[in-house]
Enzyme design. Structure first.
Site, short mmCIF file in Angstrom:
data_model
loop_
_atom_site.label_atom_id
_atom_site.label_comp_id
_atom_site.label_asym_id
_atom_site.label_seq_id
_atom_site.Cartn_x
_atom_site.Cartn_y
_atom_site.Cartn_z
N HIS A 53 1.16 -11.52 -1.34
CA HIS A 53 0.77 -10.12 -1.17
C HIS A 53 -0.72 -10.01 -0.83
O HIS A 53 -1.10 -9.30 0.12
CB HIS A 53 1.08 -9.35 -2.46
N GLU A 54 -1.55 -10.71 -1.59
CA GLU A 54 -2.99 -10.61 -1.36
C GLU A 54 -3.40 -11.29 -0.06
O GLU A 54 -4.32 -10.83 0.62
CB GLU A 54 -3.76 -11.21 -2.54
N HIS B 209 -3.07 -8.99 2.82
CA HIS B 209 -4.13 -7.99 2.97
C HIS B 209 -5.25 -8.46 3.91
O HIS B 209 -6.03 -7.64 4.39
CB HIS B 209 -4.73 -7.65 1.61
N GLU C 113 -0.96 -1.18 1.60
CA GLU C 113 -0.07 -1.64 0.54
C GLU C 113 1.38 -1.77 0.99
O GLU C 113 2.10 -2.66 0.54
CB GLU C 113 -0.17 -0.71 -0.66
#
Length: 711
Positions: free
Chosen positions: A372-373, A376, A395
């Site tokens: 997930h990170e 980003h 997000e």
């Protein structure tokens, strides 16, 4: 000039006048006093007025016309770009007993990349029509306003960058030598508009200019949300000093800085970063599947990092590269943060902050959060939302991509990957339904400003809806509805075509700030007419982004969709547990159920189903914990286990609830509410005891929310 906000005090004002002037670069020089919990020092800001931004500097083109030009050669030592090794390195220079783990990633290709000068992502700076002129009107002085909260500003001065040796190369206009103020501004203009391939020399001169002496103090004033600066007699942004130095200090209890301790009881060192060149035009970066990486963590978590995180980083980086291509950043540091960090993870350029909660249990939670990170880096950092209310652009994409990256990292076969992703969709569907039922309608809208999204006032200032509302921190609607929208669009386009499009989208928009329609318009151009089925930007905005509740297309899809195999397996196990719970205490051995081994996501779903049961007896709960070793699972599983403990007042396992509230604060806020709502004295005692032990170090928003629940 204090802004009058909504009585609920949940909106965050941004006072910036980006229509007139922008911060192009800043240099910090700070001292940290750990005892007083105050950071004091200076920041030097380099500006460019919007009038100048519209003009291409001919002198710059002449000076830096080719990469081999002498003006663009670096005279100072090269920054270190040697590849890091896999050997664990223990730093003796650090004030706390931490460790550093480095990982392979090939050679850092930063030195050959070009720097993207994305002025839209510059720090927000403004002029204020309330305290001084916003532009060229009348005889009022121009006012520069910086967004600022809970800082004590001690001094503001103009910087005499003309005194820096060698800066004369940045002006070719002899007539400017007569007016020193114009000369300084011309130098800054030439410096901030250097071509991309001069980025290293540009950084060197920024550093030199930041050390130049002051040449006159400026008038300033502060209010709750801004710092307002003027220079007497200066009426336009173009004439305002383009390099200023601000001396300030933080406040120990201010909202700008949160102080915390590491697991050893000491404060963590600040990690600094070097240059950030754009990599999308570099041939070497294009093929670099694994960028250099390092892990920073307290000594007490060294073993967990080596066993879990270090094994996953190269797999997840490689998976992300296989899906989206070039990594936007040349290297990556990962910092394991203390227990009071208010989320499981956060991404910034070159660095990811991970909660220590992701290191427990199996590697599933660590892997998904890491993915997930990493996502980003593309969505949230390389590409950002022009309007801060459109969080789903960051997000929603990261949530959708984390599943894709994680199945790729595990090297699952296509049908297995599909099953795992369908199971995740099932879990998120349940969470979205719950959130919609238990949150204000106004906070369920992804595009609350509707047709005015992206619009700012004449000064460039804006207000973030619910930006100060503590409840918003714990809401997932932007993650979930954004995820389901992207999943819906990917299905309509087809996964292969969709991810090919996504790579093109990244190449087109990296380094820019976008609105929802920028993505949707480009996407729809790639969907054949026969597959659009009345899809339009307007319909998507209306159904998915500008309405509260669950979008109708999603409701229809979930009603029509069949339950995936992994979810059906969970349903069968739930039925076994319900039967076991109903049996009398004394039963024949042959009646004992045989339970299947479950994946972490399946365990989460199993426990959520069991939470829907009115009663589970202590014997069933004891067997449940023993069968799946629930107290040793990851934080997502243990959170549901704690909910079961609280719901059924299973006193033998209250220690598991206490451990969760103390060690997993990023996820524990909801449990405080569950402990208090039952009005059980022993449970309320657990809640108050844990809060008393953690409140001084707890994230402020979390602490305020918990205090409201408890008192």
């Amino acid at each position: 000039m204090d802004v009058k906000l909504d009585p609920s005090r949940d909106d965050l004002p941004l006072m910036a006048n980006t229509s007139h002037i922008l911060v192009k670069h800043y240099v910090l020089d700070l001292d940290v006093d750990f005892e007083s919990q105050v950071i004091e020092g200076t920041v030097v800001l380099f500006f460019e007025s919007r009038n100048r931004l519209k003009k291409q500097s001919t002198s710059t083109r002449e000076m830096c016309g080719s990469e081999s030009n002498e003006a663009c050669r670096v005279s100072s030592p090269e920054p270190c770009s040697s590849p890091v090794t896999t050997t664990g390195t223990f730093s003796s220079d650090m004030g706390w007993n931490d460790f550093v783990i480095c990982g392979k990633g090939g050679k850092d290709t930063a030195g050959k990349d070009c720097h993207h000068d994305n002025w839209e992502q510059a720090s927000r700076v403004s002029s204020s029509k309330h305290c001084c002129g916003a532009g060229n009107h009348g005889s009022e002085d121009f006012g520069l306003v910086l967004d600022c909260c809970d800082l004590s500003v001690l001094k503001v001065e103009e910087v005499d960058i003309a005194a820096v040796p060698g800066v004369e190369k940045f002006t070719r206009s002899p007539q400017l030598m007569v007016v020193l103020e114009e000369l300084r501004n011309q130098i800054v203009h030439e410096l901030v508009t250097l071509p991309a391939y001069c980025w290293r020399e540009q950084l060197d001169y920024y550093a030199l200019c930041s050390q130049a002496p002051g040449c006159g103090e400026l008038l300033f004033d502060t209010d709750t949300w801004s710092l307002q600066i003027r220079k007497s007699g200066v009426q336009t942004a173009t004439d305002f000093p383009h390099a200023i130095r601000i001396r300030y200090r933080t406040k120990p209890q201010g909202r700008s800085v949160m102080w915390t301790s590491d697991q050893s009881g000491r404060y963590a060192d600040v990690c600094g970063h070097t240059e950030y060149p754009c990599r999308f035009q570099s041939a070497s970066a294009t093929t670099q599947a694994i960028i250099p990486y390092r892990v920073f963590a307290p000594e007490s978590l060294k073993g967990a990092c080596q066993e879990t995180l270090l094994q996953l980083i190269p797999l997840c980086l490689s998976a992300a590269h296989s899906v989206l291509g070039t990594h936007p950043f040349s290297r990556l540091d990962l910092l394991i943060v203390p227990a009071n960090f208010p989320s499981l993870g956060m991404a910034s350029p070159h660095i990811i902050f991970l909660s220590q909660s992701v290191l427990t249990g199996m590697r599933h939670l660590c892997g998904t959060r890491l993915c997930h990170e990493i996502a980003h880096a593309w969505f949230g950092l390389a590409i950002g939302a022009r309007d801060w209310t459109e969080e789903w652009l960051s997000e929603g994409f990261a949530t959708h991509l984390e599943d894709v990256f994680w199945t790729q990292a595990q090297q699952l076969a296509a049908h297995e990957a599909q099953e795992h992703q369908e199971l995740r969709a099932c879990l998120r569907w349940r969470r979205l339904q719950d959130e919609v039922q238990n949150s204000p309608e106004g906070m369920q809208v992804l595009r609350p400003n509707k047709e005015r999204t992206g619009h700012v006032s004449d000064s460039g200032s804006s207000v973030i809806r619910h930006g100060l509302n503590p409840e918003k921190v714990f809401m997932q609607v932007h993650y979930l509805k954004g995820y389901f929208l992207l999943r819906f669009l990917a299905k309509r386009l087809g996964d292969g075509t969709y991810f090919t499009f996504l790579r093109r989208f990244v190449h087109r928009f990296h380094g820019q700030l976008i609105l929802s329609q920028d993505f949707l318009q480009m996407l729809l151009e790639n969907i054949p007419e026969e597959r659009r089925l009345e899809l339009s930007v307007e319909n998507i905005l209306r159904d998915w982004l500008e309405s509260s509740g669950i979008p109708q297309p999603l409701r229809s899809e979930r009603r029509a969709g069949a339950e995936c195999g992994l979810a059906r397996q969970v349903s069968a196990e739930v039925a076994k547990w319900i039967r076991a719970n109903r049996r009398p205490r004394k039963r024949k051995r042959r009646e004992a159920e045989v339970f299947e081994e479950l994946l972490p996501d399946q365990l989460v779903l199993l426990l959520e189903h069991l939470l829907e049961q009115k009663t589970l007896n202590p014997r069933t709960l004891q067997s449940l914990e023993k069968t799946y070793l629930l107290s040793q699972q990851d934080a997502e599983v243990r959170h549901r286990w704690c909910e079961l403990i609280v719901k059924h007042k299973y006193t033998k396992a209250y220690r598991d609830v206490e451990r969760f509230l103390l060690e997993d604060q990023a996820m524990g806020v909801y449990l405080y509410g569950e402990l208090m709502v039952s009005e059980d004295a022993s449970q309320q005692q657990v809640a108050r005891r844990c809060f008393e032990l953690t409140k001084e170090q707890m994230d402020r928003s979390s602490a305020e929310l918990v205090a409201e629940m408890l008192f």
